[in-house]
Scaffold this motif. Structure first.
Motif, PDB file in Angstrom:
ATOM      1  N   GLU A 121       0.826  -1.217   0.000  1.00 14.01           N
ATOM      2  CA  GLU A 121       0.000   0.000   0.000  1.00 14.01           C
ATOM      3  C   GLU A 121       0.855   1.260   0.000  1.00 14.01           C
ATOM      4  OE1 GLU A 121      -3.694  -1.912   2.589  1.00 14.01           O
ATOM      5  OE2 GLU A 121      -2.754  -0.034   3.238  1.00 14.01           O
ATOM      6  N   ASP A 122       1.699   1.365   0.995  1.00 19.35           N
ATOM      7  CA  ASP A 122       2.593   2.519   1.136  1.00 19.35           C
ATOM      8  C   ASP A 122       3.552   2.220   2.286  1.00 19.35           C
ATOM      9  OD1 ASP A 122       3.898   4.916   1.605  1.00 19.35           O
ATOM     10  OD2 ASP A 122       2.138   6.125   1.116  1.00 19.35           O
ATOM     11  N   PRO A 123       4.820   1.938   1.967  1.00 12.44           N
ATOM     12  CA  PRO A 123       5.743   1.501   3.033  1.00 12.44           C
ATOM     13  C   PRO A 123       5.935   2.546   4.135  1.00 12.44           C
ATOM     14  CG  PRO A 123       6.922   1.901   0.958  1.00 12.44           C
ATOM     15  CD  PRO A 123       5.457   1.950   0.645  1.00 12.44           C
ATOM     16  N   ARG A 124       5.564   3.776   3.852  1.00 14.39           N
ATOM     17  CA  ARG A 124       5.744   4.827   4.865  1.00 14.39           C
ATOM     18  C   ARG A 124       4.787   4.669   6.040  1.00 14.39           C
ATOM     19  NH1 ARG A 124       5.287   9.809   0.848  1.00 14.39           N
ATOM     20  NH2 ARG A 124       3.497   8.542   0.262  1.00 14.39           N
ATOM     21  N   LYS A 125       3.817   3.769   5.893  1.00 13.94           N
ATOM     22  CA  LYS A 125       2.890   3.532   7.009  1.00 13.94           C
ATOM     23  C   LYS A 125       3.551   2.767   8.151  1.00 13.94           C
ATOM     24  CE  LYS A 125      -1.309   3.517   4.198  1.00 13.94           C
ATOM     25  NZ  LYS A 125      -2.450   2.691   3.725  1.00 13.94           N
ATOM     26  N   LEU A 126       4.775   2.323   7.931  1.00 16.55           N
ATOM     27  CA  LEU A 126       5.519   1.626   8.990  1.00 16.55           C
ATOM     28  C   LEU A 126       6.414   2.613   9.724  1.00 16.55           C
ATOM     29  CD1 LEU A 126       6.569  -0.953  10.452  1.00 16.55           C
ATOM     30  CD2 LEU A 126       8.306  -1.114   8.652  1.00 16.55           C
ATOM     31  N   LEU A 127       6.305   2.609  11.042  1.00 14.22           N
ATOM     32  CA  LEU A 127       7.180   3.415  11.898  1.00 14.22           C
ATOM     33  C   LEU A 127       8.096   2.483  12.672  1.00 14.22           C
ATOM     34  CD1 LEU A 127       8.108   5.928  13.539  1.00 14.22           C
ATOM     35  CD2 LEU A 127       6.083   5.624  14.965  1.00 14.22           C
ATOM     36  N   LEU A 128       9.399   2.746  12.575  1.00 11.53           N
ATOM     37  CA  LEU A 128      10.380   1.977  13.332  1.00 11.53           C
ATOM     38  C   LEU A 128      10.880   2.826  14.492  1.00 11.53           C
ATOM     39  CD1 LEU A 128      12.303   0.542  10.273  1.00 11.53           C
ATOM     40  CD2 LEU A 128      10.936  -0.782  11.876  1.00 11.53           C
ATOM     41  N   GLN A 129      10.864   2.247  15.673  1.00 10.53           N
ATOM     42  CA  GLN A 129      11.277   2.951  16.884  1.00 10.53           C
ATOM     43  C   GLN A 129      12.362   2.161  17.587  1.00 10.53           C
ATOM     44  OE1 GLN A 129      10.396   5.700  18.346  1.00 10.53           O
ATOM     45  NE2 GLN A 129       8.335   6.268  17.765  1.00 10.53           N
ATOM     46  N   THR A 150      10.665   2.946   4.317  1.00  9.90           N
ATOM     47  CA  THR A 150       9.995   3.957   5.145  1.00  9.90           C
ATOM     48  C   THR A 150      10.997   4.982   5.658  1.00  9.90           C
ATOM     49  OG1 THR A 150       8.640   4.372   7.097  1.00  9.90           O
ATOM     50  CG2 THR A 150      10.178   2.517   7.248  1.00  9.90           C
ATOM     51  N   PRO A 151      10.638   6.246   5.621  1.00 13.24           N
ATOM     52  CA  PRO A 151      11.499   7.266   6.229  1.00 13.24           C
ATOM     53  C   PRO A 151      11.202   7.452   7.711  1.00 13.24           C
ATOM     54  CG  PRO A 151       9.663   8.329   5.148  1.00 13.24           C
ATOM     55  CD  PRO A 151       9.484   6.832   4.957  1.00 13.24           C
ATOM     56  N   ASN A 152      10.197   6.735   8.195  1.00 11.24           N
ATOM     57  CA  ASN A 152       9.754   6.970   9.578  1.00 11.24           C
ATOM     58  C   ASN A 152      10.485   6.034  10.532  1.00 11.24           C
ATOM     59  OD1 ASN A 152       7.868   9.038   8.894  1.00 11.24           O
ATOM     60  ND2 ASN A 152       6.580   7.434   8.015  1.00 11.24           N
ATOM     61  N   HIS A 153      11.623   6.492  10.962  1.00 13.93           N
ATOM     62  CA  HIS A 153      12.521   5.726  11.834  1.00 13.93           C
ATOM     63  C   HIS A 153      12.993   6.699  12.904  1.00 13.93           C
ATOM     64  CE1 HIS A 153      16.790   3.749  12.233  1.00 13.93           C
ATOM     65  NE2 HIS A 153      16.054   3.583  13.299  1.00 13.93           N
ATOM     66  N   LEU A 504      -0.650  15.386   4.622  1.00 14.70           N
ATOM     67  CA  LEU A 504       0.166  14.157   4.650  1.00 14.70           C
ATOM     68  C   LEU A 504      -0.612  13.050   3.940  1.00 14.70           C
ATOM     69  CD1 LEU A 504       2.900  13.096   6.015  1.00 14.70           C
ATOM     70  CD2 LEU A 504       1.365  11.948   7.615  1.00 14.70           C
ATOM     71  N   PRO A 505      -0.022  12.431   2.917  1.00 12.36           N
ATOM     72  CA  PRO A 505      -0.812  11.536   2.059  1.00 12.36           C
ATOM     73  C   PRO A 505      -1.067  10.151   2.634  1.00 12.36           C
ATOM     74  CG  PRO A 505       1.429  11.753   1.231  1.00 12.36           C
ATOM     75  CD  PRO A 505       1.321  12.676   2.402  1.00 12.36           C
ATOM     76  N   TYR A 506      -0.696   9.901   3.853  1.00 13.96           N
ATOM     77  CA  TYR A 506      -0.927   8.578   4.454  1.00 13.96           C
ATOM     78  C   TYR A 506      -0.960   8.757   5.965  1.00 13.96           C
ATOM     79  CZ  TYR A 506       3.989   8.840   5.694  1.00 13.96           C
ATOM     80  OH  TYR A 506       5.183   9.253   6.231  1.00 13.96           O
ATOM     81  N   ARG A 507      -1.298   7.699   6.669  1.00 11.35           N
ATOM     82  CA  ARG A 507      -1.241   7.700   8.126  1.00 11.35           C
ATOM     83  C   ARG A 507      -0.454   6.476   8.586  1.00 11.35           C
ATOM     84  NH1 ARG A 507      -2.568  11.953   7.170  1.00 11.35           N
ATOM     85  NH2 ARG A 507      -4.262  13.241   7.969  1.00 11.35           N
ATOM     86  N   PRO A 508       0.329   6.613   9.648  1.00  8.92           N
ATOM     87  CA  PRO A 508       1.075   5.433  10.129  1.00  8.92           C
ATOM     88  C   PRO A 508       0.115   4.379  10.667  1.00  8.92           C
ATOM     89  CG  PRO A 508       1.250   7.233  11.702  1.00  8.92           C
ATOM     90  CD  PRO A 508       0.549   7.787  10.499  1.00  8.92           C
ATOM     91  N   GLU A 509       0.423   3.124  10.385  1.00 10.36           N
ATOM     92  CA  GLU A 509      -0.485   2.046  10.815  1.00 10.36           C
ATOM     93  C   GLU A 509       0.205   0.974  11.642  1.00 10.36           C
ATOM     94  OE1 GLU A 509      -2.558   0.446   7.441  1.00 10.36           O
ATOM     95  OE2 GLU A 509      -3.491   2.378   6.941  1.00 10.36           O
ATOM     96  N   GLU A 530      -2.967   7.701  23.750  1.00  9.26           N
ATOM     97  CA  GLU A 530      -3.980   7.933  22.715  1.00  9.26           C
ATOM     98  C   GLU A 530      -3.388   7.718  21.326  1.00  9.26           C
ATOM     99  OE1 GLU A 530      -7.290   8.365  23.052  1.00  9.26           O
ATOM    100  OE2 GLU A 530      -6.717   7.821  25.105  1.00  9.26           O
ATOM    101  N   SER A 531      -2.142   8.128  21.150  1.00 10.45           N
ATOM    102  CA  SER A 531      -1.482   7.936  19.864  1.00 10.45           C
ATOM    103  C   SER A 531      -1.297   6.449  19.570  1.00 10.45           C
ATOM    104  CB  SER A 531      -0.128   8.655  19.871  1.00 10.45           C
ATOM    105  OG  SER A 531       0.677   8.216  18.818  1.00 10.45           O
ATOM    106  N   LEU A 532      -0.789   5.711  20.555  1.00 14.66           N
ATOM    107  CA  LEU A 532      -0.503   4.283  20.324  1.00 14.66           C
ATOM    108  C   LEU A 532      -1.776   3.500  20.022  1.00 14.66           C
ATOM    109  CD1 LEU A 532       2.262   3.515  22.990  1.00 14.66           C
ATOM    110  CD2 LEU A 532       2.521   4.148  20.588  1.00 14.66           C
ATOM    111  N   LYS A 533      -2.885   3.940  20.583  1.00 12.35           N
ATOM    112  CA  LYS A 533      -4.141   3.227  20.351  1.00 12.35           C
ATOM    113  C   LYS A 533      -4.573   3.265  18.886  1.00 12.35           C
ATOM    114  CE  LYS A 533      -6.355   4.476  24.607  1.00 12.35           C
ATOM    115  NZ  LYS A 533      -7.586   5.011  25.186  1.00 12.35           N
ATOM    116  N   THR A 534      -4.076   4.235  18.155  1.00 13.51           N
ATOM    117  CA  THR A 534      -4.536   4.386  16.770  1.00 13.51           C
ATOM    118  C   THR A 534      -3.833   3.429  15.806  1.00 13.51           C
ATOM    119  OG1 THR A 534      -2.888   6.076  16.231  1.00 13.51           O
ATOM    120  CG2 THR A 534      -4.976   6.846  17.181  1.00 13.51           C
ATOM    121  N   TYR A 535      -2.770   2.772  16.241  1.00 18.02           N
ATOM    122  CA  TYR A 535      -2.028   1.888  15.331  1.00 18.02           C
ATOM    123  C   TYR A 535      -2.749   0.546  15.183  1.00 18.02           C
ATOM    124  CZ  TYR A 535       1.880   5.094  15.099  1.00 18.02           C
ATOM    125  OH  TYR A 535       2.649   6.186  14.853  1.00 18.02           O
TER     126      TYR A 535
END
Lengths: 873, 134
Positions: A121-129, A150-153, A504-509, A530-535
């Motif tokens: 779908e869109d690899p940017r939906k993955l967040l690495l922490q 994903t740039p979300n690291h 922002l064209p996507y949301r993290p999932e 609240e943020s974590l609940k949305t994943y």
């Protein structure tokens, strides 16, 4: 010798000799990101002792209390030993996930299926922490992020407090991740909210020895800090300061230095800074019409010339000139005039530091700088400036993060005390490599304007040159706020609104988390929850079930640092290496003990996940890109390398075919001598640093052009080319009863929230009157009717509240309220830590308003009122 | 204003060896001669791999070709939105864009890319993106 081990019972090690297994293994600590080299003693498969490795430069045989206590974390009976799957779909603080043990296959099947969907779908939906504690984890995570796409690291949950200012400015001004005094030659060091050599973190135990030697040698140390603790307690002088006002003090000192005392290193400013660059009425550089290069005024030629066509000795630093009819001035001339407004009396009002002290300290700094002097080290003549002004988390952890730190460094820049003998040093920005291979090799270089680009960084998000702002594609908006690093917008209250406003064209999932305790490490827990609940899915590699694990869908049982391997104990390798003369040192991490139960090392699991998802070729390319693997050691095609093989390639790529993983397993590390031209590189490398940040003008305009039509105001005063004083929100809060500035400080006994569960460290913390209590000035506390041990509530004007016991002390500013460490765990799965100490971050708001509009550093202080709940028990 | 003790021993270290300006030495870099085009095969990895219908892509760029030229051409095809920090001006590109020529990492995006015997250039490109501290 009896070894009490909670998992295996009592061993009588000496009585059981001879042992089949009685080995000292060279490896690396990971109880903080200092990653000191260790030797772990294993007897019959059980680790019985951990000591510092005297062969290594990283720690130099020393190990702190945390390091020697690592054995207790390793054998913690609460370690996760099997993959866990959540069965309760409801998520929330204190909500039982109702864990069910599953097999690795089941867990990885489910994770891979979700990754396949997201990547399509869109690899940017993955967040690495990742946690910052095990810095070597950066490599497998960075390669995975690059390969997955994903740039979300991020690290520390996007609320990482220490570095958006410290790293940015250290990078731009010193080509380094941080700065510290050259302990071997410095005679006068001023610390602004820093504790280098007296606490934890980068090269901590090495620096402790070097700092102690420097103090014994007679180095005078002045510590500016709201609290007299780890550094100030050992200093020659403690300068108590109102929380968050370090920049005002530093600017006043710059004024005294330059305008009152007239002490500058003019040749340095001409040759190594942009001080001579001419600026026009719009504050921008005057540029050569043909080359586009910034112009300087050549006094010998009597005219303006591109900076690289004029001898630095001939460049004017002061005056007003006319270029094609436009009046212009060198940027230093502007800065000098700019400093005039920051008088010591003005600074006294803001900082509470008496004006006379400001003048005296500045005079001492100027006298000790010995401007113009040189020294011969190992046969090489280098400039000698035995003074340093350093800063770190404390002073830059505010809304005015950038200028607070920059103002401090300008003291060094004015007298040429930058990366020369005795001065303020970046740690190891220039390396000419091992004598056999010339690797690793890096050195700062210049951009077209002559300004310094760091030669080495934590990956490839360099601090300078600053990129062009754009409509954000990253959830942290770092591509809009181009001078930022970690971002509060991963979890902030206003994140959805910002993402909507910025299209922002996507949301993290999905999150893959490695050891971060996001609920505690960022700000108040409710916002993060609240943020974590949305994943849709959270996967967490954990050694213990933390507050954040409660929000995970799948928990993977991780090997700890005593069960893992890394080709670099740190990433990059210099992260834990002390600055100054001595030796380069590259240690590895290798397993000392077997996994417990079904634990697996994260790096191997990430490789398997890539295979299951089907992007091994991309992952291999990610490794090649992340660590510059060259033929014949680059990873080829989609070949399925093990992590040990990747480590082997990394080591041979740097040290040749004889020095692969097997060689390092035996030797633990490799060393070679540093050269003066590397350590004191500033005079040998043709780069300049910006004492005047001209790019800020355009950067502001470009960010504002994108953000302001979408409703986000970008205050221009934060983007002036010259450092200035801007208050925190707390400085402008004057509500009745809100008398204290609450702040936190790193407790030397603990690292982040992780070590709170270690029973030895907990015992040490309970013996320390400050670790778990709230420090308040004795006189201020008594004025509120408080006595030692009283229980109090600490409340912000927004209703955030924590409770704790009071420790009255003279060693804190009268307006300060100091809370140590990252304490206050609440989960049952960390029984040692539960209920201990005070959770400071609960007082912090998490939104754009409370972050620097330049580098997004969170404002880490809060104006609070206190209420006495009960007397000491 | 000085504050500098005389003599200023460190000045000569800061100033370094005397430089000759471009106008003084009378030399100038010869202009690049543009002759024909260069074929470049670019294998894309990570997020870039999903942005083009085919991978690798083949570019035909005017000679001489630099790493910056290749990245700019790929940006054209993939869309600049995927690049963390698009180039502000020619030759200045985000270091997070990692380019390999025949397996060798290329650090200088202004450097001319050349293959032995005039063969097509074999380039790999991946974005290594991360924002962090520590």
């Amino acid at each position: 010798m009896n070894i009490i081990d909670p998992k295996f019972g009592t061993l009588e090690a000496e009585e059981k000799a001879p042992h089949e297994d009685n080995t000292w293994v060279s490896s690396s600590c990971a109880l903080c990101y200092g990653s000191c080299s260790i030797k772990a003693h294993r007897v019959d498969g059980v680790i019985v002792k951990i000591e510092g490795n005297p062969d290594s430069v990283v720690g130099k045989g020393r190990l702190c209390g945390k390091g020697v206590s690592g054995i207790m974390s390793h054998y913690d009976p609460n370690r996760v030993t099997k993959p866990l799957r959540r069965t309760n779909p409801e998520k929330g603080i204190g909500v039982d996930p109702k864990w069910k043990e599953v097999s690795w296959d089941e867990a990885l099947d489910e994770i891979a299926a979700e990754l396949v969907r997201i990547r399509a779908e869109d690899p940017r939906k993955l967040l690495l922490q990742r946690t910052t504690t095990v810095t070597a984890s950066r490599l497998p995570f960075q390669a995975f992020a690059a390969g997955f796409g994903t740039p979300n690291h991020s690290t520390g949950g996007g609320g990482l407090h220490c570095g958006n200012g410290a790293h940015l400015i250290s990078g731009i001004m010193h080509a380094s991740w941080g700065v510290l005094p050259d302990f071997q030659y410095c005679n006068y060091a001023i610390y602004f909210g820093a504790s280098k050599g007296h606490s934890a973190g980068h090269a901590s135990t090495s620096n402790m020895g070097m700092a102690a030697d420097a103090r014994a040698r007679g180095m005078k140390m002045v510590v500016v800090d709201p609290m007299c603790n780890f550094a100030a307690a050992k200093a020659s002088e403690w300068v108590p300061i109102r929380v968050g006002t370090d920049g005002a003090l530093a600017l006043a000192m710059c004024n005294v230095l330059v305008n009152d005392l007239g002490v500058i290193d003019a040749p340095y400013l001409k040759a190594k800074t942009n001080g001579p660059y001419l600026t026009g009425p719009d504050k921008r550089y005057m540029r050569d019409a043909f080359t586009g290069k910034p112009l300087v005024w050549d006094e010998r030629a009597g005219g303006a010339r591109p900076f690289d066509e004029s001898d630095p000795a001939d460049m004017a630093l002061e005056g007003t000139f006319s270029v094609d009819g436009t009046a212009c001035r060198p940027s230093f001339d502007r800065l000098k005039e700019h400093f005039l407004q920051f008088t010591p009396e003005w600074a006294e009002e803001i900082t509470t530091v008496p004006a006379a002290n400001i003048r005296r300290i500045t005079k001492e700094f100027a006298d000790e700088a010995r401007v113009g002097s040189t020294i011969v080290i190992d046969g090489v003549t280098v400039p000698y400036r035995p003074v340093a002004a350093i800063a770190f988390r404390g002073s830059q952890g505010h809304k005015n993060s950038v200028y607070n730190f920059l103002a401090v460094d300008l003291l060094n820049q004015m007298v040429g005390a930058a990366d020369v003998a005795g001065s303020c040093l970046g740690f190891n920005p220039t390396c000419h490599g091992h004598p056999d291979t010339g690797q690793p090799w890096y050195e700062p270089n210049a951009d077209p304007d002559g300004l310094m680009i760091t030669g080495m960084w934590m990956g490839y998000h360099y601090p300078y040159p600053v990129g062009a702002p754009r409509l954000p594609q990253n959830i942290g908006l770092q591509d809009l706020f181009v001078m930022s690093m970690t971002s509060p917008f991963l979890d902030s209250t206003d994140r959805e609104k910002l993402w909507d406003d910025m299209d922002l064209p996507y949301r993290p999932e999905m999150i893959i988390n490695y050891g971060s305790n996001l609920l505690m490490s960022i700000a108040n827990k409710d916002v993060v929850a609240e943020s974590l609940k949305t994943y849709k899915m959270i996967v967490s590699f954990d050694v213990l079930l933390t507050e954040t694990s409660e929000f995970a869908d799948i928990v993977l049982p991780d090997c700890d640092y005593l069960q893992s391997k890394d080709s670099r104990s740190n990433f990059p390798f210099i992260f834990s290496l002390p600055a100054g003369m001595g030796e380069w040192c590259w240690p590895i991490r290798q397993p000392v003990a077997e996994p417990q139960g079904e634990q697996r090392p994260m790096a191997e699991v990430m490789l398997e996940l890539a295979d299951r998802v089907g992007f091994r070729a991309d992952l291999n390319a990610g490794y090649n890109g992340a660590i510059n693997l060259r033929p014949p050691y680059r990873l080829e095609g989609d070949k399925k390398y093990t992590y040990e093989e990747i480590c082997d390639h990394d080591l041979k790529n740097n040290f040749g075919p004889e020095h692969g993983w097997e060689w390092f397993k035996e030797h633990g590390l490799i060393k070679w001598d540093k050269k003066p031209e590397e350590v004191y590189w500033r005079a040998f490398v043709d780069v300049r640093v910006p004492i005047y940040w001209e790019w800020m003008i355009d950067t502001h305009k470009e960010i504002a052009a994108i953000a302001e039509p979408r409703g986000l105001q970008i205050p221009e005063e934060y983007y002036d080319p010259m450092a200035t004083w801007l208050p925190c929100l707390s400085h402008e809060e004057h509500g009745e009863g809100f008398d204290f500035y609450a702040f936190y400080y790193r407790d030397i006994i603990h690292t982040n929230s992780y070590t709170m569960e270690n029973p030895w460290l907990d015992e040490a913390a309970r013996l320390d009157p400050f670790s778990y209590n709230i420090a308040i000035n004795t006189e201020s506390g008594r004025a509120q009717g408080l006595a030692d041990g009283d229980a109090i509530a600490v409340e912000t004007s927004t209703g955030r509240r924590v409770e704790g016991r009071v420790k009255l002390t003279e060693a804190i500013h009268p307006e300060g309220l100091g809370i140590a460490a990252l304490a206050g765990h609440w989960v049952d799965t960390m029984p040692i830590a539960k209920g201990k100490g005070v959770f400071f971050n609960e007082l912090l708001e998490l939104d754009y308003e409370h972050a620097s509009p330049v580098n997004l550093n969170l404002d880490l202080c809060a104006k609070v009122k206190i209420t006495r709940l009960e007397a000491a028990s | 204003m000085s504050g500098v003790s005389e003599p200023d021993y460190s000045a000569q270290l800061w100033y370094g060896p005397p430089r000759r300006s471009r106008s003084e030495d009378g030399e100038s870099r010869p202009p690049d001669i543009l002759v024909g085009t260069v074929e470049v095969a670019v294998r894309l990895f990570g997020i870039l791999a999903g942005l083009t219908p085919e991978n690798p892509i083949t570019l035909s760029l005017p000679a001489p070709v630099t790493a910056g030229d290749v990245v700019a051409a790929v940006q054209e095809q993939c869309g600049p939105a995927m690049f963390a920090h698009p180039a502000r001006r020619i030759g200045e590109t985000s270091p997070s864009c990692r380019l390999f020529l025949a397996g060798e990492p290329i650090e200088d995006f202004g450097a001319r890319l050349e293959a032995e015997g005039g063969a097509p250039l074999d380039v790999e490109l991946i974005l290594v993106l991360a924002y962090e501290g520590g």
